[in-house]
Design an enzyme around this catalytic site. Sequence first.
Site, short mmCIF file in Angstrom:
data_model
loop_
_atom_site.label_atom_id
_atom_site.label_comp_id
_atom_site.label_asym_id
_atom_site.label_seq_id
_atom_site.Cartn_x
_atom_site.Cartn_y
_atom_site.Cartn_z
N HIS A 146 0.84 -1.20 0.00
CA HIS A 146 0.00 0.00 0.00
C HIS A 146 0.88 1.25 0.00
O HIS A 146 0.65 2.19 -0.75
CB HIS A 146 -0.91 -0.03 1.24
CG HIS A 146 -1.73 1.19 1.44
ND1 HIS A 146 -3.04 1.28 1.07
CD2 HIS A 146 -1.42 2.39 1.96
CE1 HIS A 146 -3.50 2.47 1.37
NE2 HIS A 146 -2.54 3.18 1.91
N GLU A 147 1.89 1.24 0.82
CA GLU A 147 2.77 2.41 0.92
C GLU A 147 3.58 2.60 -0.36
O GLU A 147 3.75 3.71 -0.85
CB GLU A 147 3.70 2.28 2.13
CG GLU A 147 2.99 2.23 3.46
CD GLU A 147 2.01 3.38 3.62
OE1 GLU A 147 2.25 4.45 3.06
OE2 GLU A 147 0.99 3.18 4.29
N HIS A 150 1.64 4.26 -3.00
CA HIS A 150 1.60 5.72 -2.89
C HIS A 150 2.79 6.34 -3.60
O HIS A 150 2.67 7.35 -4.27
CB HIS A 150 1.63 6.14 -1.42
CG HIS A 150 0.27 6.12 -0.77
ND1 HIS A 150 -0.84 6.62 -1.38
CD2 HIS A 150 -0.14 5.67 0.43
CE1 HIS A 150 -1.87 6.48 -0.58
NE2 HIS A 150 -1.48 5.89 0.53
N GLU A 231 -6.41 6.78 -1.14
CA GLU A 231 -6.31 5.61 -0.28
C GLU A 231 -6.94 4.40 -0.96
O GLU A 231 -6.38 3.31 -0.94
CB GLU A 231 -7.01 5.88 1.06
CG GLU A 231 -6.32 6.90 1.92
CD GLU A 231 -4.88 6.51 2.25
OE1 GLU A 231 -4.62 5.33 2.51
OE2 GLU A 231 -4.01 7.40 2.20
#
Lengths: 485, 189
Positions: A146-147, A150, A231
Amino acid sequence: MFWELILQNRRKSLWLFAIMAVVLVVLGFVIGSVFDAERGGIAGIILAMGIWVFLTLLTLSNGDEILLKVSGAHEITKDVHPRLFNVVEEMKIAAGLPAMPKVYIIDEPAPNAFAIGLKPEKSAVAVTAGLLERLDRDELQGVVAHEMSHVMNRDSQLMTVAGIMLGSIVLVSQVFLRSLWFWPSGSRRYRRSGGGSPQLQLIMIAVAVVLAILAPIFARLLYLAISRKREYLADASAVQLTRYPSGLASALEKISSVDIQLEAANQVTAPMYIVNPLVKKGSKLSDLSSTHPPITRRIKILRSMTSGADIGSYQKAFSRVHRKSTPLIPTSGLRKSKHIDIREATPEDKNAKDDKKTQRDVMDLMRAVNDYAFMVCVCGLKMKLPPELSEDETVSCPRCGRGNKIPVAELETIGAVVGVSVGPRATAQGDTESGSRSRELEYVRKGRGWETFACACGRLLQLSPAFSGQELRCKSCGKRVRIKY
Amino acid sequence: MFGWILLGLAAAVVFYFVGIYNQLVRLRNRVKNMWSQIDVQLKRRHDLVPNLVETAKGYMKHERETFEEITKARSRAMGAGSVGDKSKAEGNLTGALGRFMLVVENYPDLKANQNFLALQEELTSTENKIAFSRQGYNDSVLFFNNKIQMFPSNVIANSFNFTEEEFFEIEEAGERKVPKVSFSESTES
């Protein structure tokens, strides 16, 4: 398909930038005109732009370091936590990042994580110690993915640009509103500002005040709306990278089930984290003003992905949960996405509990290396004492608030023990055997209250006021400790 | 006037073909770069295997065939030359390691060994890295091969000896299904 996202992001960045820039310019102009109807407008614009340029330069030069420092993150090498490092490297490969991100650990019990990086070439991932303690390999992979998404989708870039704009707008309007308090009683000013009647001046002031109040709110809503959508997109990309939706889902479940506040988080850093660190349990935040989409909905979407792990499947699950077909991902990107099957779970050791214990050991070792000492509070919280602490201070427990005296002699024993265990690890069996043969341990009680002392293995043992036995068995090494009165 | 236009057109065509050529070179280099990333991970796995066997030997006295199978698969994988050979040999090694990990389940002492746990983590991570970089490699190969076969880039490709690259496929069937039998209970709720 990631390229579509990146392109879309870049377009969005530009739009956002344009809108916020217009707001900033208008704000500067109106505020400037209040002070001087003829030339003030231009001066106001120049001033607002000056603030913006200053903030931009500050961010570009060392914004990353400032953010990491504010969050209390420490950079680690591979030998401190091989698993975390490996997982980051895996995701770096999967996301096709040009360089290995720096890996940081935040020394906090609340599980959370964030990534920063204006450029994918220079990024960093930070996870909290609490996260490492709780998550297994697949879950950790989901969070790191997930990071990394980003960083890969240039979210960090977009949010930084937006953040700077927002900051400038807030700053300009705050300065103006505060300056109104010191507004000299009007009439002299009207005369000095050549053209324009007093009525016009009054109207200008009213407009400026309204704008100064509304602009930051508008900008913030814009900022938050984008943050929320990012997100979802990062979740979708993370699933595609790991090909395993359950990993991220159960990580989010675990994170949301823990009720510890992240202390280092504040308004500025909150949007960076995987889960909003500022939301208190039970408090209902209105949808518009939160940085993150509701975590239950994110979990629901991930859990309902059963057929595939590609971004198209995420879109389907997203529409199903929201009960409407809002396009989350541009259709051009969807068409190109090919079906990806969900992979099997990584075989996790059956003694998963031990695994977590080793993780915790690693964290403690890391602190021990930094000359930290450990002490268990009566409520059971293991406190880490920094080396700067002087010897006869009392520490108040962060959980229950009790004051605890630091027992100097005991801390020395612990230090010695930790020093031993930094070296090659003895096997568990060897330890207990030598333990039963070695001389008996003894502890003399000081009073009748709660007492804490360290076993030779480093485990801290506690005596309650009600304890009246002769012997105590250490829970981790099994050695017997005689209690004398 | 007409001459100038002709000259301009000729220059445009030349530039166009130079552009295609450069793109082909770029794509080929990307394939090579991606392959070297996989290769690093494959080598890393080859290095891990002897350590793993050495650590496990002390605990698993009666599993000589398993060890032999792994060692053989490893040396075959190290000897393989082309991408096609490699994918077959590495697939075998993956299968052998999967079976080995199955056997390990019967030796709780070994599973508690810190050294072994560290090696296991490295092995898992290396296999993940192979899987992830394989994806990128195959994508770039697909793109490159398409360019070589399609007009007009195929003209350039043929005249300058650009040849198609091989995909790197590990048969996942054996590799993925074996662990599932024994670890299914440990998947999270």
